[in-house]
Design an enzyme around this catalytic site. Structure first.
Site, mmCIF file in Angstrom:
data_model
loop_
_atom_site.group_PDB
_atom_site.id
_atom_site.type_symbol
_atom_site.label_atom_id
_atom_site.label_comp_id
_atom_site.label_asym_id
_atom_site.label_seq_id
_atom_site.Cartn_x
_atom_site.Cartn_y
_atom_site.Cartn_z
ATOM 1 N N LYS A 251 -15.833 -3.849 9.011
ATOM 2 C CA LYS A 251 -15.604 -4.573 7.764
ATOM 3 C C LYS A 251 -15.448 -6.057 8.078
ATOM 4 C CE LYS A 251 -12.525 -4.439 3.730
ATOM 5 N NZ LYS A 251 -11.315 -3.817 3.166
ATOM 6 N N HIS B 256 -10.513 8.792 4.828
ATOM 7 C CA HIS B 256 -9.625 7.650 5.053
ATOM 8 C C HIS B 256 -8.212 8.079 5.430
ATOM 9 C CE1 HIS B 256 -9.464 3.299 4.917
ATOM 10 N NE2 HIS B 256 -8.275 3.364 4.360
#
Length: 277
Positions: A165, A223
């Site tokens: 990210k 997640h």
């Protein structure tokens, strides 16, 4: 009380300001317009003329504090604009509702072990599911980072996260048991592919498919395994900055949520083990 079926002049000016001067997205402008015009239309009074008690009475219907704070944010932005534009002499600002910090959901190592034991590894798909879950827990990678994994990204027990990210690459050590699980899966995978994780057709695994795998065996999203990785490190005594580096967090503030879990773990231990608890 005046009857209005359109935006007040001040609200029209505010919408033009956020559309043109601030150049907010169309979606954001519509959200502001919807939140603010609904107050004017229901109370049949220009927003700038409303007393605070009338605004608060209107907002009291919103029990969800996040929704309430979104409305308050729009109202505060409007009144700040009116004050700076000299439409009003007073600077009106409403306090936001306090939202309790939610600890991230996580699984214990024992819970993950118990679920892994239920996976039938007699097929290559079973080996894949087993390896995927272990890898996510062993690496703490985001699912997007995991699915972008290629063979050359792992070497000598280290994982090179290239598709991180914010384009922030990082190096993460990988547990031997995870590497062994991946190798066992790759030996049985029927079709070569540039990406390690594949679906039953031999094409790259999608986020939806990965979600279905972790949901099937663990009842959680991928997640949660990232949270479980971080939680196991923090409760094990790892330094917060090391965990920040391993997770690829740009800010230490993002990592600090896990310190609350550590405190809770200490509190639970005292309550169970100490005679005065």
């Amino acid at each position: 009380m005046m009857s209005i079926s359109h935006l007040s002049n001040e609200l029209e000016a505010f919408i033009e300001y956020i559309s043109v001067t601030r150049a907010l997205s169309k979606k954001s402008v519509e959200a502001y317009k919807g939140d603010l015009s609904s107050i004017e239309n229901e109370l049949q009074t220009p927003l700038i003329s409303l007393e605070s008690k009338s605004v608060l009475a209107y907002l009291s219907r919103y029990k969800n504090k996040r929704t309430l704070n979104r409305k308050l944010s729009a109202i505060n932005a409007f009144f700040d604009f009116c004050h700076k534009s000299h439409f009003s002499t007073e600077k009106t600002k409403y306090k936001f509702a306090k939202i309790p910090k939610l600890l991230p959901k996580f699984l214990s190592y024992k819970e993950i072990q118990n679920s892994l034991a239920l996976i039938d590894r007699s097929s290559w798909l079973g080996l894949r599911d087993y390896a995927l879950i272990i890898f996510l827990f062993a690496s703490g990678t985001r699912i997007s980072e995991c699915l972008a994994l290629r063979g050359e990204d792992m070497e000598d027990g280290w994982l090179h996260v290239r598709h991180a990210k914010g384009e922030k690459e990082r190096i993460v050590p990988i547990a031997k048991v995870a590497l062994e699980a991946i190798n066992a899966y790759l030996l049985e995978k029927p079709k070569e592919h540039e990406y390690i994780w594949c679906n039953y057709k031999g094409d790259s695994l999608s986020r939806i498919s990965a979600y279905k795998i972790t949901q099937k065996y663990l009842g959680v999203s991928p997640h949660v395994l990232r949270h479980s990785y971080a939680t196991s490190l923090i409760t094990g005594g790892a330094d917060l900055r090391v965990v920040q580096e391993l997770l690829g967090h740009a800010s230490l503030l993002t990592t600090q949520i896990y310190t609350h879990i550590q405190k809770q773990d200490l509190k639970d231990t005292v309550e169970v083990c100490h005679p005065l608890a």
